[in-house]
Enzyme design. Structure first.
Site, PDB file in Angstrom:
ATOM      1  CG  ASP A   1      -8.471   1.950  -0.825  1.00  0.00           C
ATOM      2  OD1 ASP A   1      -8.692   0.744  -0.578  1.00  0.00           O
ATOM      3  OD2 ASP A   1      -7.827   2.317  -1.828  1.00  0.00           O
ATOM      4  CG  HIS A   2     -12.561   2.132  -2.977  1.00  0.00           C
ATOM      5  ND1 HIS A   2     -11.724   3.235  -2.874  1.00  0.00           N
ATOM      6  CD2 HIS A   2     -12.292   1.567  -4.178  1.00  0.00           C
ATOM      7  CE1 HIS A   2     -11.009   3.335  -3.980  1.00  0.00           C
ATOM      8  NE2 HIS A   2     -11.318   2.328  -4.782  1.00  0.00           N
TER       9      HIS A   2
ATOM     10  CB  CYS B   1      -5.059   0.578  -0.528  1.00  0.00           C
ATOM     11  SG  CYS B   1      -3.361   0.594  -1.079  1.00  0.00           S
ATOM     12  N   GLY B   2      -5.824  -1.519  -2.478  1.00  0.00           N
ATOM     13  CA  GLY B   2      -5.812  -2.548  -3.515  1.00  0.00           C
ATOM     14  C   GLY B   2      -4.457  -3.217  -3.649  1.00  0.00           C
ATOM     15  CB  THR B   3      -1.296  -2.201  -5.144  1.00  0.00           C
ATOM     16  OG1 THR B   3      -1.158  -0.836  -4.710  1.00  0.00           O
ATOM     17  CG2 THR B   3      -2.001  -2.260  -6.490  1.00  0.00           C
ATOM     18  N   GLY B   4      -1.665  -2.003  -1.890  1.00  0.00           N
ATOM     19  CA  GLY B   4      -0.887  -1.706  -0.691  1.00  0.00           C
ATOM     20  C   GLY B   4       0.068  -0.549  -0.897  1.00  0.00           C
TER      21      GLY B   4
ATOM     22  N   GLY C   1      -0.295   2.567  -2.352  1.00  0.00           N
ATOM     23  CA  GLY C   1      -0.753   3.921  -2.022  1.00  0.00           C
ATOM     24  C   GLY C   1      -0.703   4.163  -0.522  1.00  0.00           C
TER      25      GLY C   1
ATOM     26  CG  HIS D   1      15.350  -8.494   8.726  1.00  0.00           C
ATOM     27  ND1 HIS D   1      15.844  -9.097   7.599  1.00  0.00           N
ATOM     28  CD2 HIS D   1      15.616  -9.353   9.753  1.00  0.00           C
ATOM     29  CE1 HIS D   1      16.392 -10.263   7.908  1.00  0.00           C
ATOM     30  NE2 HIS D   1      16.261 -10.455   9.218  1.00  0.00           N
TER      31      HIS D   1
ATOM     32  NE  ARG E   1      22.266  -8.432   9.452  1.00  0.00           N
ATOM     33  CZ  ARG E   1      21.741  -9.473  10.094  1.00  0.00           C
ATOM     34  NH1 ARG E   1      21.982  -9.641  11.387  1.00  0.00           N
ATOM     35  NH2 ARG E   1      20.984 -10.342   9.461  1.00  0.00           N
ATOM     36  CG  HIS E   2      18.066  -6.069  11.050  1.00  0.00           C
ATOM     37  ND1 HIS E   2      18.180  -6.195   9.692  1.00  0.00           N
ATOM     38  CD2 HIS E   2      18.312  -7.300  11.572  1.00  0.00           C
ATOM     39  CE1 HIS E   2      18.455  -7.458   9.394  1.00  0.00           C
ATOM     40  NE2 HIS E   2      18.551  -8.147  10.520  1.00  0.00           N
TER      41      HIS E   2
HETATM   42  C1  RB5 Z   1      -8.062   1.866  -5.780  1.00  0.00           C
HETATM   43  O1  RB5 Z   1      -8.620   1.571  -7.005  1.00  0.00           O
HETATM   44  C2  RB5 Z   1      -6.571   1.598  -5.782  1.00  0.00           C
HETATM   45  O2  RB5 Z   1      -5.913   2.496  -6.598  1.00  0.00           O
HETATM   46  C3  RB5 Z   1      -6.031   1.665  -4.382  1.00  0.00           C
HETATM   47  O3  RB5 Z   1      -6.729   0.775  -3.587  1.00  0.00           O
HETATM   48  C4  RB5 Z   1      -4.573   1.310  -4.210  1.00  0.00           C
HETATM   49  O4  RB5 Z   1      -4.251   0.125  -4.877  1.00  0.00           O
HETATM   50  C5  RB5 Z   1      -3.621   2.377  -4.490  1.00  0.00           C
HETATM   51  O5  RB5 Z   1      -2.402   2.242  -4.309  1.00  0.00           O
END
Ligand code: RB5
Length: 143
Positions: A8-9, A65-68, A70, A98, A132-133
Site C-alpha cells: 500500500d502507500h 504495509c505499515g505494520t504488515g 492489514g 516451520h 510435525r510442521h
Molecule cells: C496505513 O496507514 C496503514 O494502516 C497500513 O499500511 C497498515 O499498517 C495496515 O495494517
C-alpha cells in the site's frame, strides 16, 4: 522463479528498492502494489497478489504495509495462502522452515530496509522442514 510483490502507500519505497534488488539477483518480479504514496486500501492490492500465488502465476509473494498486519489478515483469507509476518532475519527463516509461508509480509514503517533484505534472503534461502510442521499446517484451514 517469479515473485509477486505488493504494497500500500506505506510500502511504496521498500517495494521499489526490493524489486530492484531481487531483479539484480535474477528473479522476475511482478508488481501488484500501488506505485503512489497517496493513501489507498491494502485489500485492493492484497487480493490480486493472493490470487496470483494461488493460481501459480507467481511462485511466491512479498507484501508490505505499515505494520504488515492489514496485508497478512487479508492474504490469509485465501485458502491457498500462508502469509507470514516477519520483522527479523530469524523470523524470516522460521516462517519458511516451520510455517511454509508462501507470502512474506513485512512492516514497512517499523524496520529499516537493510532488515528487509536480511529477512527476504533468509526466507528465500530456507526450506520447509515438513514433519510435525506439516501436521500443524494441515490443521490451519477454517472450521
Ligand atoms: C496505513 O496507514 C496503514 O494502516 C497500513 O499500511 C497498515 O499498517 C495496515 O495494517
Amino acid at each position: 522463479m517469479k515473485i509477486g510483490i505488493c504494497n500500500d502507500h506505506a510500502g511504496v519505497e521498500y517495494k521499489f528498492e526490493l524489486k530492484k534488488y531481487l531483479e539484480e539477483k535474477g528473479y522476475e518480479v511482478m508488481n501488484f502494489g500501488t506505485d503512489s504514496t497517496d493513501s489507498m486500501d491494502y485489500p485492493d492490492v492484497a487480493h490480486p497478489l493472493a490470487e496470483a500465488v494461488e493460481s501459480g502465476e507467481v511462485g511466491l509473494g512479498i507484501a508490505f504495509c505499515g505494520t504488515g498486519n492489514g496485508m497478512a489478515m487479508t492474504l490469509n483469507k485465501h485458502k491457498g495462502i500462508r502469509a507470514g509476518l516477519a520483522w527479523s532475519e530469524e523470523i524470516g527463516r522460521l516462517v519458511k522452515q516451520h510455517n511454509n509461508a508462501n507470502i512474506l509480509v513485512m512492516p514497512a514503517r517499523f524496520i529499516p530496509f537493510s532488515e528487509v533484505i536480511r529477512i527476504t534472503e533468509a526466507w528465500l534461502e530456507s526450506d520447509f522442514e515438513g514433519g510435525r510442521h506439516q501436521r500443524r499446517i494441515d490443521k490451519i484451514p477454517c472450521r
